[in-house]
Design a protein around this motif. Sequence first.
Motif, PDB file in Angstrom:
ATOM      1  N   PRO A 110      41.856  37.374  49.943  1.00 49.14           N
ATOM      2  CA  PRO A 110      41.877  38.700  49.304  1.00 49.14           C
ATOM      3  C   PRO A 110      40.674  39.606  49.576  1.00 49.14           C
ATOM      4  O   PRO A 110      40.819  40.827  49.639  1.00 49.14           O
ATOM      5  N   ALA A 111      39.489  39.017  49.750  1.00 46.41           N
ATOM      6  CA  ALA A 111      38.295  39.857  49.925  1.00 46.41           C
ATOM      7  C   ALA A 111      38.075  40.351  51.353  1.00 46.41           C
ATOM      8  O   ALA A 111      37.193  41.159  51.601  1.00 46.41           O
ATOM      9  N   LYS A 112      38.879  39.881  52.310  1.00 46.95           N
ATOM     10  CA  LYS A 112      38.669  40.288  53.710  1.00 46.95           C
ATOM     11  C   LYS A 112      39.108  41.745  53.911  1.00 46.95           C
ATOM     12  O   LYS A 112      39.789  42.318  53.066  1.00 46.95           O
ATOM     13  N   ASN A 113      38.774  42.298  55.063  1.00 48.85           N
ATOM     14  CA  ASN A 113      39.133  43.706  55.321  1.00 48.85           C
ATOM     15  C   ASN A 113      40.638  43.930  55.222  1.00 48.85           C
ATOM     16  O   ASN A 113      41.083  44.972  54.749  1.00 48.85           O
ATOM     17  N   LEU A 114      41.424  42.966  55.695  1.00 56.37           N
ATOM     18  CA  LEU A 114      42.863  42.976  55.426  1.00 56.37           C
ATOM     19  C   LEU A 114      43.119  41.785  54.511  1.00 56.37           C
ATOM     20  O   LEU A 114      43.147  40.643  54.970  1.00 56.37           O
ATOM     21  N   GLY A 115      43.268  42.069  53.233  1.00 53.42           N
ATOM     22  CA  GLY A 115      43.326  40.992  52.250  1.00 53.42           C
ATOM     23  C   GLY A 115      44.692  40.885  51.604  1.00 53.42           C
ATOM     24  O   GLY A 115      45.288  41.879  51.195  1.00 53.42           O
ATOM     25  N   ALA A 116      45.175  39.659  51.492  1.00 54.73           N
ATOM     26  CA  ALA A 116      46.446  39.405  50.823  1.00 54.73           C
ATOM     27  C   ALA A 116      46.201  39.224  49.323  1.00 54.73           C
ATOM     28  O   ALA A 116      45.126  39.571  48.813  1.00 54.73           O
ATOM     29  N   ASP A 152      47.053  50.845  56.432  1.00 45.23           N
ATOM     30  CA  ASP A 152      45.813  51.570  56.112  1.00 45.23           C
ATOM     31  C   ASP A 152      44.562  50.937  56.707  1.00 45.23           C
ATOM     32  O   ASP A 152      43.457  51.449  56.512  1.00 45.23           O
ATOM     33  N   LEU A 153      44.715  49.823  57.418  1.00 47.22           N
ATOM     34  CA  LEU A 153      43.534  49.063  57.839  1.00 47.22           C
ATOM     35  C   LEU A 153      42.587  49.871  58.724  1.00 47.22           C
ATOM     36  O   LEU A 153      41.365  49.873  58.520  1.00 47.22           O
ATOM     37  N   GLU A 154      43.152  50.594  59.678  1.00 52.39           N
ATOM     38  CA  GLU A 154      42.324  51.356  60.614  1.00 52.39           C
ATOM     39  C   GLU A 154      41.486  52.391  59.838  1.00 52.39           C
ATOM     40  O   GLU A 154      40.276  52.523  60.047  1.00 52.39           O
ATOM     41  N   GLN A 155      42.154  53.074  58.942  1.00 52.50           N
ATOM     42  CA  GLN A 155      41.495  54.107  58.133  1.00 52.50           C
ATOM     43  C   GLN A 155      40.453  53.489  57.190  1.00 52.50           C
ATOM     44  O   GLN A 155      39.357  54.034  57.008  1.00 52.50           O
ATOM     45  N   ASP A 156      40.779  52.335  56.627  1.00 54.18           N
ATOM     46  CA  ASP A 156      39.840  51.646  55.732  1.00 54.18           C
ATOM     47  C   ASP A 156      38.584  51.218  56.498  1.00 54.18           C
ATOM     48  O   ASP A 156      37.469  51.346  55.998  1.00 54.18           O
TER      49      ASP A 156
END
Length: 372
Positions: free
Chosen positions: A194-200, A255-259
């Motif tokens: 969950p805490a990663k840049n792309l978090g589940a 949204d990952l790229e923008q984040d």
Amino acid sequence: MTNHKPSIPFLDLYKINGRYHEKLKKRFSDFLDSGTYVRGGFVTKFEHAYAQFCGTKYCVGVGNGLDALTLILRGYIELGKINTGDEVLVAANTFIATILSIKYSGLKPVLVEPDIKEFNLDVHLIEHYITNKTKVILPTHLYGQLAQMKEINKIAKKNNLLVISDAAQAHGAKSDSGISAGNLGDAASFSFYPAKNLGAFGDAGAVTTNDGALAAIVRSLGNYGSSKKYENNYLGVNSRLDELQASFLLEKLKDLEQDNQLRRQIAKKYLLEIKNKKIQLPFWDGSENHVFHLFVIRVANRLEFCDYLEKSGIGYLIHYPIPPHNQNALKQFSDLSLPITERIHEEVVSIPLNIGLENHQVEQIIMILNQY
Ligand SMILES: *Cc1c(COP(=O)(O)O)cnc(C)c1O
């Protein structure tokens, strides 16, 4: 002193994920209606989307980041490209999972000192560690910054080694030529903790590669060593990407790229505006090679500094307080002298950097650090 809840938390996942709550409720309801709860359509969809995001031919969803790495290594053993007992070069200051994956695969981790400026494998040292048993270089893109992949791939080619990236902290980091973290070697592993840049919203992970044979074997190993139901070719494990997590990740991937861009903006501001001789800021060349999973500073007197942060209401974490070779679990390395690694572990502090931070909080963090 009583322990107050910091007024600026290190990471507020509830707040960060708030923008998805309605969409995820809808996704949960679609998942429920689908009637397929393991290895269904959402996993396949996510695998396609994430392979496309990384620019690789294949993505295989697995249970978590540790399994992603372990299954890559075991896959190469099954393919006959490496053998049990072979040596794998790994940064001595990586998160312990990288080293565990090597041990779980029956391979031998060889701990290489990092460069203190970039916190990643020191490419000038790599060749000193190569023996006739060395078969793999396994760089971690620590804190979200790519290791020196051009140099690493060159050394690997010259010495006929595989390159496997631990990209658990570097989703979307790109090289100078625009190649993504998942596509900078023979294979890469990702964690969607969950805490990663792309978090589940639970554990999840993936392997990316252009090697079709490896992708197939990783998929099989993660599913009991089976490609056809009830026919088992390998001693596999149960490590499959969860269907519901895959659906949630599909939503957040948009949204990952923008984040990542927002993270870089906050980092840029910290780098420009934190001015304090007692604080060593992280190195960044300003390119897209860094996605600032963490913003890690170094201070000489960490105890005193952390005490100051606590009193000032700024959340922080230490990544990581004990180097792998000094962990009780890895006693066989306890005789090693790794002065750079040890120094890093004594001096690093991670300050808040995430997409939930408000502008005024960033300003406040800068002010408090400048007043230290
Ligand atoms: C998070 C992380 C892992 C492990 O991922 P899990 O999903 O927790 O198994 C591995 N390596 C690095 C560098 C990580 O940050």
